[in-house]
Design an enzyme around this catalytic site. Structure first.
Site, short mmCIF file in Angstrom:
data_model
loop_
_atom_site.label_atom_id
_atom_site.label_comp_id
_atom_site.label_asym_id
_atom_site.label_seq_id
_atom_site.Cartn_x
_atom_site.Cartn_y
_atom_site.Cartn_z
N CYS A 115 0.77 -1.23 0.10
CA CYS A 115 0.22 0.36 0.07
C CYS A 115 0.79 1.49 -0.10
O CYS A 115 0.33 2.41 -0.46
CB CYS A 115 -0.93 -0.44 1.50
SG CYS A 115 -1.91 -1.55 1.08
N HIS A 252 -3.36 7.69 1.60
CA HIS A 252 -4.10 5.85 1.40
C HIS A 252 -4.80 6.56 1.98
O HIS A 252 -5.22 6.12 2.91
CB HIS A 252 -2.82 5.34 1.91
CG HIS A 252 -3.26 3.59 1.51
ND1 HIS A 252 -3.69 3.37 0.28
CD2 HIS A 252 -3.13 2.63 2.60
CE1 HIS A 252 -3.88 1.92 0.88
NE2 HIS A 252 -4.22 1.20 1.45
N ASN A 282 -10.00 0.08 -0.67
CA ASN A 282 -8.61 0.06 -0.48
C ASN A 282 -7.58 -0.52 -2.06
O ASN A 282 -8.02 -1.59 -2.05
CB ASN A 282 -8.49 -0.94 0.22
CG ASN A 282 -6.69 -0.34 0.93
OD1 ASN A 282 -5.95 -0.12 0.20
ND2 ASN A 282 -6.29 -0.92 2.21
#
Ligand code: UT7
Length: 325
Positions: A115, A252, A282
């Site tokens: 990520c 993020h 996500n």
């Protein structure tokens, strides 16, 4: 004293055609729309179809970014792709996208920091431009996490989505002051001792399979806010730019609760926070460029705005970048 900085000169994104709502997932695993919204802020995510892959989405984002910048591949000499879900184990997604774009010069490679991938890729491209190794880079975050999810595991499969976003960075001679446009500071961190908290249980050298994503969600959550705020404080110190001075915070997009808690701890005005987790879920390395592109397209982020980027994920890896747009 003058210095070369990496200035953003183009942006683009590409999403799969199909959006999947929380209600649809109620038919896949034992979950509810209410639980997903309350615990994560997610309402829907995009899921790649049979004709869509990480490289096709990455190509779409790169083409959109080139068009936005008014450039062609002839003007670019570096492609870096942040991904943990490449089409093939090798070659890199970056060379696949390079060939799809009809580019035969320059260099192309992938960066894998889950990520935090886009923050790592942006920082790597910045180092190449800063030192003269390249003049213009396409930096892409592209993922199809839907392909590595265990669709029987409700604790993970409701969280992730697919997509791609890209920025074009250009080496520009600047004055070397805090008023310069471009990347002003970047900080990267990792701690592999946490590698078993968020990982994929397969790979070429271990199982000869692709594997599925496994996460101890509560454990990741426990570390997230502290790591994020710590690395952002380091970027604040490096730039002398603080929470009140930034125009936009583009974190993020893993969980709305993590984003809210981080912004609160840092004293960042909630009005300055860009949120897309509700619509995209996500998307790992794609989440920051997807959020940036949304805020650029709707006119929130403007030239000369100070934008703070941040990510944390598998590894653990984490990092932050300060950019003047
Ligand atoms: O991008 C990389 C970084 N990743 C992250 O930042 C993710 C970090 N972690 C999180 O965002 C959160 O931990 C989650 C959203 C994954 C989970 O939220 P939580 O508040 O930590 O919930 P939990 O894991 O503590 O689970 C609470 C309950 C459990 O039931 P019991 O044991 O209390 O009876 C779970 O079994 O919720 C249950 N649960 C679900 N219920 C309905 C777990 N998943 C679901 C689900 N639907 N999809």
């Amino acid at each position: 004293m003058g210095m070369i900085r990496s200035v953003v000169c183009g942006y683009g994104s590409c999403l799969p055609k199909r959006a999947v709502t929380n209600q649809e997932l109620e038919g896949v695993v034992e979950t509810t729309d209410e639980w997903i919204i309350q615990r994560t802020g997610i309402r829907q995510r995009y899921v790649a179809g049979d004709d869509e892959t990480t490289c096709s989405l990455g190509e779409g984002a790169a083409r959109a970014a080139l068009e936005n910048a008014g450039l062609t591949v002839d003007d670019v000499d570096l492609i870096i792709v942040a991904t943990s879900t490449p089409d093939n184990t090798f070659p890199a997604a970056a060379v696949d996208i390079q060939s799809r774009l009809g580019m035969r010069h320059g260099a192309a490679f992938d960066v894998q920091a889950v990520c935090t991938g886009f923050v790592y890729a942006l920082t790597t491209a910045d180092a190449y431009l800063h030192t003269g190794l390249a003049k213009r880079a396409i930096v892409i975050g592209a993922e199809t996490f839907s392909r590595i999810l265990d669709w029987t595991d409700r604790s993970t499969c409701v969280l992730f989505g697919d997509g791609a976003g890209a920025l074009i960075l250009e080496a520009v001679e600047t004055e070397g002051s805090a008023d310069d446009r471009g990347i002003l500071a970047a900080k990267l961190r990792s701690d592999g001792n946490h590698k078993d908290k968020l990982f994929v249980d397969g790979g070429p050298s271990s199982t000869q399979t692709v594997g599925h994503l496994r996460m101890q969600g509560r454990e990741v959550f426990k570390h997230a806010v502290g790591m994020i705020t710590d690395v952002i404080e380091a970027v604040f110190d490096a730039t002398n730019i603080g929470a009140d001075d930034i125009d936009w915070f583009v974190p993020h997009q893993a969980n709305k609760r993590i984003i809210d808690a981080s912004a609160r701890k840092l004293g960042i005005d909630p009005q300055k926070v860009v949120i897309t987790v509700d619509r995209y879920g996500n998307t790992s390395a794609a989440s920051i460029p997807l959020a940036l592109v949304d805020a650029l397209k709707d006119g929130r982020i403007k030239k000369n705005d100070v934008v703070l980027l941040e990510a944390m994920g598998g590894g653990f890896t984490w990092g932050a970048v300060m950019v003047r747009w």
